[in-house]
Design a protein around this motif. Structure first.
Motif, PDB file in Angstrom:
ATOM      1  N   LEU A 184       0.828  -1.204   0.000  1.00 22.79           N
ATOM      2  CA  LEU A 184       0.000   0.000   0.000  1.00 22.79           C
ATOM      3  C   LEU A 184       0.866   1.260   0.000  1.00 22.79           C
ATOM      4  O   LEU A 184       0.601   2.213  -0.742  1.00 22.79           O
ATOM      5  CB  LEU A 184      -0.937   0.000   1.204  1.00 22.79           C
ATOM      6  CG  LEU A 184      -1.916   1.145   1.313  1.00 22.79           C
ATOM      7  CD1 LEU A 184      -2.892   1.135   0.142  1.00 22.79           C
ATOM      8  CD2 LEU A 184      -2.666   1.085   2.618  1.00 22.79           C
ATOM      9  N   ARG A 185       1.933   1.262   0.807  1.00 24.90           N
ATOM     10  CA  ARG A 185       2.842   2.416   0.844  1.00 24.90           C
ATOM     11  C   ARG A 185       3.498   2.662  -0.514  1.00 24.90           C
ATOM     12  O   ARG A 185       3.595   3.801  -0.965  1.00 24.90           O
ATOM     13  CB  ARG A 185       3.931   2.195   1.889  1.00 24.90           C
ATOM     14  CG  ARG A 185       3.469   2.370   3.297  1.00 24.90           C
ATOM     15  CD  ARG A 185       4.631   2.166   4.250  1.00 24.90           C
ATOM     16  NE  ARG A 185       4.166   2.050   5.611  1.00 24.90           N
ATOM     17  CZ  ARG A 185       4.737   1.317   6.542  1.00 24.90           C
ATOM     18  NH1 ARG A 185       5.825   0.614   6.264  1.00 24.90           N
ATOM     19  NH2 ARG A 185       4.243   1.265   7.758  1.00 24.90           N
ATOM     20  N   VAL A 186       3.943   1.593  -1.160  1.00 18.82           N
ATOM     21  CA  VAL A 186       4.590   1.732  -2.470  1.00 18.82           C
ATOM     22  C   VAL A 186       3.569   2.216  -3.499  1.00 18.82           C
ATOM     23  O   VAL A 186       3.887   3.067  -4.344  1.00 18.82           O
ATOM     24  CB  VAL A 186       5.255   0.403  -2.897  1.00 18.82           C
ATOM     25  CG1 VAL A 186       5.712   0.461  -4.344  1.00 18.82           C
ATOM     26  CG2 VAL A 186       6.426   0.080  -1.983  1.00 18.82           C
ATOM     27  N   ALA A 187       2.346   1.711  -3.430  1.00 21.37           N
ATOM     28  CA  ALA A 187       1.308   2.154  -4.360  1.00 21.37           C
ATOM     29  C   ALA A 187       1.029   3.646  -4.182  1.00 21.37           C
ATOM     30  O   ALA A 187       0.869   4.382  -5.163  1.00 21.37           O
ATOM     31  CB  ALA A 187       0.034   1.343  -4.156  1.00 21.37           C
ATOM     32  N   VAL A 188       0.987   4.113  -2.940  1.00 19.10           N
ATOM     33  CA  VAL A 188       0.770   5.536  -2.677  1.00 19.10           C
ATOM     34  C   VAL A 188       1.921   6.363  -3.235  1.00 19.10           C
ATOM     35  O   VAL A 188       1.709   7.416  -3.841  1.00 19.10           O
ATOM     36  CB  VAL A 188       0.576   5.787  -1.159  1.00 19.10           C
ATOM     37  CG1 VAL A 188       0.671   7.259  -0.820  1.00 19.10           C
ATOM     38  CG2 VAL A 188      -0.744   5.214  -0.689  1.00 19.10           C
ATOM     39  N   ILE A 189       3.144   5.877  -3.071  1.00 21.66           N
ATOM     40  CA  ILE A 189       4.314   6.589  -3.597  1.00 21.66           C
ATOM     41  C   ILE A 189       4.239   6.686  -5.121  1.00 21.66           C
ATOM     42  O   ILE A 189       4.473   7.749  -5.699  1.00 21.66           O
ATOM     43  CB  ILE A 189       5.620   5.883  -3.163  1.00 21.66           C
ATOM     44  CG1 ILE A 189       5.859   6.083  -1.668  1.00 21.66           C
ATOM     45  CG2 ILE A 189       6.806   6.379  -3.969  1.00 21.66           C
ATOM     46  CD1 ILE A 189       6.987   5.238  -1.108  1.00 21.66           C
ATOM     47  N   VAL A 190       3.870   5.604  -5.764  1.00 20.46           N
ATOM     48  CA  VAL A 190       3.833   5.573  -7.222  1.00 20.46           C
ATOM     49  C   VAL A 190       2.711   6.452  -7.769  1.00 20.46           C
ATOM     50  O   VAL A 190       2.861   7.092  -8.806  1.00 20.46           O
ATOM     51  CB  VAL A 190       3.672   4.115  -7.711  1.00 20.46           C
ATOM     52  CG1 VAL A 190       3.369   4.045  -9.192  1.00 20.46           C
ATOM     53  CG2 VAL A 190       4.919   3.316  -7.403  1.00 20.46           C
ATOM     54  N   LEU A 191       1.597   6.501  -7.064  1.00 22.72           N
ATOM     55  CA  LEU A 191       0.445   7.252  -7.562  1.00 22.72           C
ATOM     56  C   LEU A 191       0.491   8.748  -7.254  1.00 22.72           C
ATOM     57  O   LEU A 191      -0.335   9.494  -7.765  1.00 22.72           O
ATOM     58  CB  LEU A 191      -0.844   6.645  -6.995  1.00 22.72           C
ATOM     59  CG  LEU A 191      -1.153   5.232  -7.483  1.00 22.72           C
ATOM     60  CD1 LEU A 191      -2.367   4.674  -6.771  1.00 22.72           C
ATOM     61  CD2 LEU A 191      -1.336   5.201  -8.987  1.00 22.72           C
ATOM     62  N   ARG A 192       1.423   9.191  -6.449  1.00 18.94           N
ATOM     63  CA  ARG A 192       1.551  10.617  -6.158  1.00 18.94           C
ATOM     64  C   ARG A 192       1.972  11.372  -7.415  1.00 18.94           C
ATOM     65  O   ARG A 192       2.815  10.898  -8.173  1.00 18.94           O
ATOM     66  CB  ARG A 192       2.618  10.853  -5.081  1.00 18.94           C
ATOM     67  CG  ARG A 192       2.123  10.677  -3.704  1.00 18.94           C
ATOM     68  CD  ARG A 192       3.167  11.204  -2.738  1.00 18.94           C
ATOM     69  NE  ARG A 192       3.113  10.421  -1.521  1.00 18.94           N
ATOM     70  CZ  ARG A 192       4.147  10.130  -0.761  1.00 18.94           C
ATOM     71  NH1 ARG A 192       5.345  10.543  -1.085  1.00 18.94           N
ATOM     72  NH2 ARG A 192       3.993   9.429   0.322  1.00 18.94           N
ATOM     73  N   PRO A 193       1.419  12.584  -7.592  1.00 17.06           N
ATOM     74  CA  PRO A 193       1.836  13.365  -8.771  1.00 17.06           C
ATOM     75  C   PRO A 193       3.310  13.768  -8.706  1.00 17.06           C
ATOM     76  O   PRO A 193       4.007  13.780  -9.711  1.00 17.06           O
ATOM     77  CB  PRO A 193       0.942  14.603  -8.741  1.00 17.06           C
ATOM     78  CG  PRO A 193      -0.002  14.426  -7.617  1.00 17.06           C
ATOM     79  CD  PRO A 193       0.371  13.213  -6.849  1.00 17.06           C
ATOM     80  N   LYS A 194       3.771  14.102  -7.507  1.00 17.04           N
ATOM     81  CA  LYS A 194       5.171  14.489  -7.341  1.00 17.04           C
ATOM     82  C   LYS A 194       5.809  13.519  -6.347  1.00 17.04           C
ATOM     83  O   LYS A 194       5.407  13.441  -5.188  1.00 17.04           O
ATOM     84  CB  LYS A 194       5.267  15.919  -6.816  1.00 17.04           C
ATOM     85  CG  LYS A 194       6.677  16.419  -6.715  1.00 17.04           C
ATOM     86  CD  LYS A 194       6.724  17.860  -6.262  1.00 17.04           C
ATOM     87  CE  LYS A 194       8.169  18.321  -6.181  1.00 17.04           C
ATOM     88  NZ  LYS A 194       8.267  19.663  -5.621  1.00 17.04           N
ATOM     89  N   ILE A 195       6.788  12.806  -6.834  1.00 16.58           N
ATOM     90  CA  ILE A 195       7.428  11.798  -5.991  1.00 16.58           C
ATOM     91  C   ILE A 195       8.606  12.433  -5.248  1.00 16.58           C
ATOM     92  O   ILE A 195       9.564  12.906  -5.860  1.00 16.58           O
ATOM     93  CB  ILE A 195       7.904  10.600  -6.827  1.00 16.58           C
ATOM     94  CG1 ILE A 195       6.704   9.917  -7.478  1.00 16.58           C
ATOM     95  CG2 ILE A 195       8.670   9.610  -5.967  1.00 16.58           C
ATOM     96  CD1 ILE A 195       7.064   8.767  -8.389  1.00 16.58           C
TER      97      ILE A 195
END
Length: 158
Positions: A73-84
């Protein structure tokens, strides 16, 4: 300890023979039933350590599944953020476990968890190097591993 595990497997096979079904689910139920039977007679045959260890192994597996879902879930949130915005890094994790099996299990559990990768073990087997996709606080990451996977491994296999 190994003989009790074999007795438990024999009890599961006996359950399969009595019920006439050797399906995986039925054998698993027979194994759990055998574990319960060994737990009931633990004082007479000295199986309390076996049932406790079996529970601790199940507890380790449940922790792994929980950490797997949480980190995915954490990795998915990181990937889906507009600005990483990440702080990737390699941490030097001081090992408490010292047996080859325990070190290997810890390294594999860390590697199988999304966002982390075991890179190397020091020659003296006292430090595990772990690459993390995001390390805002190195000490918090070390504490999470120490109080999670490593503690459960020590409980289950010592």
């Amino acid at each position: 300890m190994t003989s009790l595990f074999l007795i438990n497997i024999l009890l599961a096979l006996a359950w399969g023979a009595v019920t006439g079904s050797f399906a995986e689910v039925n054998l698993l139920f027979g194994f759990l039933l055998g574990t319960f039977a060994l737990y009931i007679i633990r004082e007479q045959v000295g199986t309390s350590r076996y049932t406790r260890r079996l529970w601790q192994i199940v507890s380790l597996a449940l922790l792994f599944v929980y950490e797997l879902l949480l980190s995915a879930l954490r990795v998915a949130v990181i990937v889906l953020r507009p600005k990483i915005e990440l702080k990737p890094g390699i941490i030097a994790y001081p090992l408490t476990v010292d047996r080859d099996f325990e070190i290997t299990m810890l390294a594999n559990l860390i590697t199988l968890t999304p966002g982390t990768l075991s890179v190397d073990v020091s020659d003296d087997r006292k430090t595990l190097y772990v690459h993390c996709i995001d390390v805002p606080d190195k000490q918090a990451t070390i504490d999470d591993i120490k109080n999670g996977f490593e503690r459960k491994i020590l409980e289950a296999f010592r």
